[in-house]
Design a protein around this motif. Structure first.
Motif, short mmCIF file in Angstrom:
data_model
loop_
_atom_site.label_atom_id
_atom_site.label_comp_id
_atom_site.label_asym_id
_atom_site.label_seq_id
_atom_site.Cartn_x
_atom_site.Cartn_y
_atom_site.Cartn_z
N ILE A 119 0.86 -1.11 0.03
CA ILE A 119 0.15 -0.10 0.00
C ILE A 119 0.94 1.22 0.02
O ILE A 119 1.77 1.44 0.91
CB ILE A 119 -0.91 -0.13 1.19
N SER A 120 0.68 2.20 -0.85
CA SER A 120 1.34 3.33 -1.07
C SER A 120 1.21 4.67 -0.25
O SER A 120 -0.17 4.77 0.25
CB SER A 120 1.37 3.93 -2.48
N GLU A 121 1.91 5.36 -0.13
CA GLU A 121 1.98 6.73 0.80
C GLU A 121 0.54 7.40 0.20
O GLU A 121 0.49 7.50 -1.00
CB GLU A 121 2.93 7.64 0.89
N GLY A 122 -0.16 7.91 1.15
CA GLY A 122 -1.47 8.64 0.53
C GLY A 122 -2.60 7.82 0.06
O GLY A 122 -3.65 8.31 -0.40
N SER A 167 -7.88 16.79 2.30
CA SER A 167 -6.90 17.81 3.15
C SER A 167 -5.92 16.88 3.65
O SER A 167 -4.87 17.26 3.98
CB SER A 167 -7.65 18.73 3.84
N ILE A 168 -6.39 15.88 4.38
CA ILE A 168 -5.48 15.13 5.29
C ILE A 168 -4.22 14.10 4.84
O ILE A 168 -3.49 13.87 5.24
CB ILE A 168 -5.93 14.44 6.76
N ARG A 169 -4.89 13.58 3.47
CA ARG A 169 -4.04 12.73 2.84
C ARG A 169 -3.37 11.69 3.50
O ARG A 169 -2.18 11.41 3.43
CB ARG A 169 -3.15 13.44 1.81
N LYS A 170 -4.06 10.94 4.38
CA LYS A 170 -3.54 9.66 5.10
C LYS A 170 -3.48 8.42 4.06
O LYS A 170 -3.94 8.17 3.16
CB LYS A 170 -4.53 9.39 6.38
N THR A 171 -2.62 7.67 4.75
CA THR A 171 -2.43 6.13 4.20
C THR A 171 -3.63 5.51 4.87
O THR A 171 -3.66 5.09 5.94
CB THR A 171 -1.22 5.58 4.25
#
Ligand SMILES: Nc1ncnc2c1ncn2[C@@H]1O[C@H](COP(=O)(O)OP(=O)(O)OP(=O)(O)O)[C@@H](O)[C@H]1O
Ligand SMILES: [Mg+2]
Length: 401
Positions: free
Chosen positions: A48-51, A208-212
């Protein structure tokens, strides 16, 4: 207008900006319990990639919760490796690991004897946050998930509805601003309308928070709506298919995946494909302020193309109004009543709008309001033809698993 999606093109829709760095890697991970016979999770490999927002879905009991809990070590894998940000989670103290990972527990799991504020503050408190930092953060999070802090801060979980409790669960997971979020059916216990609004809020938040995010859901439409990539598990968390929603919906890997997607597959596909993903039809236009002969010339060349009106644009190419010509050569202005935005509008929304608009077609504009083309029901049908073809291959055969 055609939407000839090869699997590669389909998987690219909406994911062009996806960062490549892998944040979570499961390598050949298995879980079995003594005396339980077959493994619960059998040699699962997934990166799983970042964001990235990945949805895990599959039949009840296939090991989704077990997989999530192995990522934050609430359950230890029997074999295999889980790597987070390049580090084997087995080498990290589990409390340190969990501080960097927000977890929304299936069935909410709020602490019943703690107020809502204390529930949200659970992880920051463990991290030793001072009160002057914690209190504004709690209020910020409650507002963010749509709960007025002055009303809800001091309530107890038993004083909340199921949907409100789920919002608190999401706020609690976000409290210490962890880069990774694991969410186990976070919106399951609410009616479809509340669920859709929770999803909308969460999508806006994620912009806006762009979490993984690893997100478990039984609701296929929810998975398709929210995720960049969807993983469909078969029994024992064996991956039946993984891909972007449009890829999975337009080309289910087999009859099992098609049966998981169910009969709503075409509608979900319509929801996933945006106007930016299809080619629009052109329409004759006229610059604002051109009158007399120039207007007549534009109308007569439109007529040659079989069109009874032109679209007037301002100097920034923003649509203003239609000009119609009638049999006597007189022209009349008519307001543009159906304007759709290229990036924000799904084909499903476009169909709904076009059905109600008076010109049988919608004017499509970009984010600055500049004219891009038009779309009508015929155009949407043309774009769907290849996908409907894909639909007959599996879902409509009616093969049961
Ligand atoms: N401690 C345990 N000992 C033995 N079996 C277990 C244990 N915990 C879970 N299981 C079994 O592992 C399987 C997977 O459970 P898990 O909770 O991961 O499923 P799930 O995919 O999350 O299901 P659901 O969609 O219903 O939430 C189930 O068959 C369950 O009975
Ligand atoms: Mg579960």
């Amino acid at each position: 207008m055609a939407l000839d999606l090869s699997p590669q093109e389909a998987s690219n829709i909406g994911t062009e900006l996806q960062p490549r760095r892998s944040v979570i890697e499961l390598r050949d991970v298995s879980k079995h319990y003594k005396d339980a016979g077959a493994p619960i999770v059998d040699r699962l490999t997934l990166s799983i990639s970042e964001g990235e927002f990945v949805a895990l879905t599959g039949p009840s009991g296939c090991g989704k919760t077990t997989t999530l809990k192995m990522i934050n070590r609430l359950i230890e894998p029997s074999s295999g490796q889980i790597i987070i940000n390049g580090q084997d989670v087995g080498d990290l103290p589990s409390h340190r690991l969990r501080q960097g990972i927000g977890y929304v527990i299936q069935n909410v799991g709020l602490f019943p004897h703690m107020t809502i504020a204390d529930n949200v503050a659970a992880v920051p408190r463990l991290l030793g946050w001072k009160k002057d930092r914690m209190t504004p953060r709690i209020d910020e999070l409650l507002s963010m998930v749509g709960l007025e802090p002055s009303i809800y801060r001091d309530r107890y979980p038993r004083e909340l509805s199921g949907g409100q409790a789920q919002r608190v669960g999401v706020a609690r997971a976000l409290a210490a601003d962890p880069p990774i979020l694991l969410m186990d059916e976070p919106f399951a216990a609410v009616d479809p309308i509340t669920r859709t609004s929770l999803q909308d809020e969460f999508l806006r938040l994620q912009q806006s928070i762009r979490k993984t995010i690893v997100f478990v859901t039984h609701d296929m439409a929810e998975a398709m709506r929210l995720a960049d990539r969807v993983v469909i598990f078969g029994p024992q968390s064996k991956i039946a298919q993984v891909g972007a929603p449009t890829e999975v919906l337009s080309a289910p890997a087999d009859a099992f995946v098609a049966s998981m997607l169910g009969s709503g597959r075409l509608m979900q596909l319509l929801s996933c494909v945006r106007l930016r993903d299809v080619s629009l039809d052109r329409w004759p236009t006229l610059a604002q302020g051109l009158e007399g002969d120039e207007r007549l010339a534009a109308l007569s060349s439109a007529k040659i193309e079989g069109k009874n009106r032109v679209l007037v644009l301002d100097e920034a190419k923003r649509p203003l109004y239609w000009i119609y010509s009638d049999a006597t050569g007189e022209s009349s202005k008519v307001e543009v009543d159906c304007k759709l935005e290229l990036d924000a509008t799904s084909l499903r929304d476009a169909i709904t709008q076009i059905v109600y608009c008076s010109h049988d077609c919608a004017v499509v504009v970009d984010g600055d309001g500049a004219f891009q083309g038009i779309i009508n029901i015929q155009g949407i049908r043309r774009s769907l033809a290849p996908l409907a073809g894909a639909g007959t291959s599996a879902a409509n055969i009616g093969v049961d698993k």
